[in-house]
Design a protein around this motif. Structure first.
Motif, PDB file in Angstrom:
ATOM      1  N   MET A   1      43.870  35.865  24.042  1.00  0.00           N
ATOM      2  CA  MET A   1      43.686  34.459  24.705  1.00  0.00           C
ATOM      3  C   MET A   1      42.279  34.110  25.039  1.00  0.00           C
ATOM      4  O   MET A   1      41.635  33.131  24.559  1.00  0.00           O
ATOM      5  N   PRO A   2      41.367  35.155  25.301  1.00  0.00           N
ATOM      6  CA  PRO A   2      39.946  34.619  25.399  1.00  0.00           C
ATOM      7  C   PRO A   2      39.005  34.225  23.976  1.00  0.00           C
ATOM      8  O   PRO A   2      38.589  33.303  24.195  1.00  0.00           O
TER       9      PRO A   2
ATOM     10  N   VAL B   1      49.639  22.613  20.152  1.00  0.00           N
ATOM     11  CA  VAL B   1      49.970  24.180  19.938  1.00  0.00           C
ATOM     12  C   VAL B   1      51.087  23.988  18.890  1.00  0.00           C
ATOM     13  O   VAL B   1      52.266  23.374  19.187  1.00  0.00           O
ATOM     14  N   LEU B   2      50.867  24.603  17.741  1.00  0.00           N
ATOM     15  CA  LEU B   2      51.905  24.807  16.552  1.00  0.00           C
ATOM     16  C   LEU B   2      52.533  26.077  16.566  1.00  0.00           C
ATOM     17  O   LEU B   2      51.754  27.109  16.727  1.00  0.00           O
TER      18      LEU B   2
ATOM     19  N   VAL C   1      46.003  24.603  17.592  1.00  0.00           N
ATOM     20  CA  VAL C   1      46.273  25.906  17.535  1.00  0.00           C
ATOM     21  C   VAL C   1      47.404  26.242  16.616  1.00  0.00           C
ATOM     22  O   VAL C   1      48.437  25.908  16.940  1.00  0.00           O
ATOM     23  N   ASP C   2      47.223  27.154  15.728  1.00  0.00           N
ATOM     24  CA  ASP C   2      48.510  27.428  14.783  1.00  0.00           C
ATOM     25  C   ASP C   2      48.846  28.969  14.758  1.00  0.00           C
ATOM     26  O   ASP C   2      47.983  29.896  14.483  1.00  0.00           O
ATOM     27  N   PHE C   3      50.020  29.030  15.450  1.00  0.00           N
ATOM     28  CA  PHE C   3      50.545  30.474  15.079  1.00  0.00           C
ATOM     29  C   PHE C   3      51.881  30.272  14.835  1.00  0.00           C
ATOM     30  O   PHE C   3      52.905  30.468  15.621  1.00  0.00           O
TER      31      PHE C   3
ATOM     32  N   ALA D   1      53.709  30.567  22.893  1.00  0.00           N
ATOM     33  CA  ALA D   1      53.905  30.497  24.243  1.00  0.00           C
ATOM     34  C   ALA D   1      52.785  30.733  24.946  1.00  0.00           C
ATOM     35  O   ALA D   1      52.391  30.437  25.998  1.00  0.00           O
ATOM     36  N   GLN D   2      52.324  32.044  24.691  1.00  0.00           N
ATOM     37  CA  GLN D   2      51.188  32.596  25.462  1.00  0.00           C
ATOM     38  C   GLN D   2      49.995  31.745  25.157  1.00  0.00           C
ATOM     39  O   GLN D   2      49.142  31.416  26.280  1.00  0.00           O
ATOM     40  N   THR D   3      49.703  31.008  24.324  1.00  0.00           N
ATOM     41  CA  THR D   3      48.622  30.198  24.123  1.00  0.00           C
ATOM     42  C   THR D   3      48.790  28.793  24.880  1.00  0.00           C
ATOM     43  O   THR D   3      47.547  28.519  25.527  1.00  0.00           O
TER      44      THR D   3
END
Ligand SMILES: NC(=O)C1=CN([C@@H]2O[C@H](COP(=O)(O)OP(=O)(O)OC[C@H]3O[C@@H](n4cnc5c(N)ncnc54)[C@H](OP(=O)(O)O)[C@@H]3O)[C@@H](O)[C@H]2O)C=CC1
Ligand SMILES: O=C(O)C1=N[C@H](C(=O)O)C[C@H](O)C1
Length: 254
Positions: free
Chosen positions: A226-227, A11-12, A56-58, A20-22
């Protein structure tokens, strides 16, 4: 599940609100394995060291292209929620992906299932109404305006109006303060509200003689995304490579 069957995820932007949620969602999924948390001061090479298959990029519109260049060059699929994707950026991504067959990137302006349906229904409704404006409402910590979702919704509405042969919307405004009529996105007015207490919300308001029609979506908590994020991770691995724009491409809506 057999550990060898899990998808290794990095996670980026892992310390951010969505990152954080991811991380929490990936850790809670039996078929996924969180192998790297990378934030602002961490070297992105940590993705390779950890053997990540999907990133995953957020993060932020200013850094996401560099992150994706790294992922694609290193054969890591990417699922991207970060905003700021212009046609020019998408063309650049396609050229990078052409050089790395088999690597897949998903760009999703919004991972909320309800938000995707809102965009779809708005595009369907567009040809029936003379006027349409969008109001997006978000938390005050949001860096960009208008939202990526509002921009995408406006583009979809504009395309549907063009296809139906509709012209410019009626608007007699001749004087006014700058910004009072919102931003013009492909001929559709978009208004951005920033307010403590909000998460992510959008109204698409259509109008015609004697009636209005409003489609509204509310993300009340970041868990709502998230889903969609987890679906994107699972599907990008088997997508066969290349660029996918919009989670709806993985939802079999048609
Ligand atoms: N598609 C969707 O469904 C959604 C998309 N978004 C989008 O996701 C993005 C992130 O949103 P949000 O989580 O609220 O933002 P935050 O600011 O809370 O999080 C971003 C995080 O990324 C970090 N960061 C900055 N640069 C890098 C880098 N080079 N490498 C790794 N991490 C970095 C930031 O660190 P620092 O704070 O130190 O800069 C911060 O911790 C935005 O573009 C937002 O619009 C948000 C919600 C849903
Ligand atoms: O920054 C946010 O919070 C969000 N960003 C995305 C956007 O700009 O459309 C998705 C959602 O609206 C939340």
């Amino acid at each position: 599940m057999d550990e060898r069957m899990t998808i290794k995820v990095g996670v980026l932007g892992s310390a951010g609100k969505m990152g954080a949620q991811t991380c929490e969602a990936v850790e809670g999924a039996g078929d996924l394995d969180l192998v790297a948390r990378i934030d602002q001061d961490d070297p992105i090479a940590g993705l390779v060291d950890a053997g990540a298959q999907v990133a995953v990029d957020f993060t932020h519109p200013g850094v996401v292209m560099d992150n994706l260049e790294f992922c694609i060059r290193n054969g890591i699929h990417a699922v991207v929620g970060t905003t700021g994707f212009t046609d020019e950026r998408l063309a650049t991504l396609r050229s990078w992906l052409d050089a790395q067959p088999g690597v897949g990137v998903l760009i999703a302006p919004n991972f909320g299932i309800g938000a995707i349906l809102m965009m779809r229904f708005a595009a369907q409704a567009a040809r029936f109404f003379e006027s349409c404006e969008i109001v997006e409402l978000h938390h005050p910590g949001k860096a960009d305006a208008p939202s990526g979702t509002a921009g995408r919704t406006a583009e979809l509405i504009a395309a549907a109006r063009r296809e139906a042969g509709l012209g410019a919307m009626p608007d007699a405004t001749r004087t006014g303060l700058e910004g009072a009529r919102g931003a013009d996105v492909d001929g559709v007015r978009v208004h951005a509200v920033r307010l403590r207490g909000l998460v992510a919300h959008q109204e698409v308001i259509f109008g015609d003689e004697g009636e209005t029609f409003t489609i509204r979506h509310d993300s009340l908590h970041r868990s709502s995304f998230m889903p969609g994020v987890l679906l994107g991770v699972r599907r990008i691995v088997d997508a066969g490579g290349g660029l996918t724009v919009g989670l709806e491409r993985f939802l079999d809506l048609d």
